[in-house]
Design an enzyme around this catalytic site. Structure first.
Site, PDB file in Angstrom:
ATOM      1  CE1 TYR A  36      -3.965  -2.254   5.328  1.00 39.44           C
ATOM      2  CE2 TYR A  36      -3.075  -0.210   4.365  1.00 39.44           C
ATOM      3  CZ  TYR A  36      -3.698  -1.333   4.211  1.00 39.44           C
ATOM      4  OH  TYR A  36      -4.022  -1.687   2.974  1.00 39.44           O
ATOM      5  CE  LYS A  58      -1.515  -4.015   3.292  1.00 38.38           C
ATOM      6  NZ  LYS A  58      -1.839  -5.347   2.329  1.00 38.38           N
ATOM      7  CB  SER A  91      -0.741  -0.018   1.237  1.00 37.62           C
ATOM      8  OG  SER A  91      -1.623   1.476   1.574  1.00 37.62           O
TER       9      SER A  91
END
Length: 254
Positions: free
Chosen positions: A163, A167, A150
């Protein structure tokens, strides 16, 4: 779903596993690979309804697909996923590590369980599936692995410490494994979506986000699936490994 004419299918006879394949980017990827003639394993974690609907769409169009439930954060369930694939088709040519979750909140409010859940699925799940696929691909001396990272793993995003960390870890993992597997003609790459119109982004305030995107719009799952399809199927991608392909409307320009 409409399959390409058989003569144009780049993945005829190949087997692809797509984790988190029942919705959003995963669903679009499953359909894109199936259109290229791949036999597709649609992995899902809980409800089978959406996965079965996609499988029916593929088989109705003349393709082949199976649905396999597995929480890819669990080693024993990953083993079952790959065992079911080998039992059905005897090989694995493509792995798309797409499964992921968010548990967004600011760092000082983040509970350890929210941190761990995201790391376990979004990073450890990639490790477990890639390790399982590598054992098969090394014997075949071929394979393509595509990990979904991401833009949050590249530039960070407030409220996403867990997150973004996961990532970013996927990017480092991708580059390392690409070096390890290159001698057996196995490529390992990552695709970094920006803001894509999925369930994950549906509740966000779009106005400030769109100001950060030069193209001025959210991407669609099919935009990301197209990049995955290229890395998985196109002969021109055979000499690409250890790379991160951004699909973000120009949001991150390095």
């Amino acid at each position: 779903m409409e399959q390409l004419p058989e003569a144009l299918q780049k993945l005829k006879g190949q087997v692809a596993i797509v984790t988190g394949g029942s919705r959003g980017i995963g669903r679009a990827t499953v359909l894109a690979l199936a259109a290229e003639g791949a036999k597709v394993v649609i992995n899902y974690a809980s409800s089978s309804g959406a996965a079965e609907k996609i499988a029916e769409e593929i088989t109705s169009a003349g393709g082949e697909a199976i649905c396999v439930a597995a929480n890819v954060a669990k080693a024993e369930q990953v083993e079952s996923l790959f065992s079911a694939t080998l039992e059905k088709w005897g090989r694995v040519d493509i792995l798309v590590n797409n499964a992921g979750i968010t548990r967004d909140t600011l760092l000082l409010r983040m509970k350890i369980e929210d941190w761990q859940a995201v790391i376990d699925l979004n990073l450890t799940g990639v490790f477990l599936c890639t390790r399982a696929a590598s054992k098969i691909m090394l014997k075949q001396k071929s394979g393509r692995i595509i990990n979904i990272t991401s833009v949050s793993g590249q530039v960070g995003n407030a409220g996403q410490a867990n997150y973004s960390a996961a990532k970013a870890g996927v990017i480092g993992f991708t580059r390392t494994v690409a070096r390890e597997l290159a001698t057996r003609s196995i490529t390992v790459n990552a695709v970094a979506p920006g803001f894509i119109a999925t369930d994950m982004t549906s509740e966000l305030n779009a106005e400030p986000i769109l100001k950060q995107i030069p193209l001025g719009r959210y991407g669609q799952p099919e935009d990301v699936a197209g990049a995955i399809r290229f890395l998985a199927a196109d002969p021109a991608a055979a000499y690409i490994t250890g790379q991160v392909l951004n699909v973000d409307g120009g949001m991150v320009m390095a």
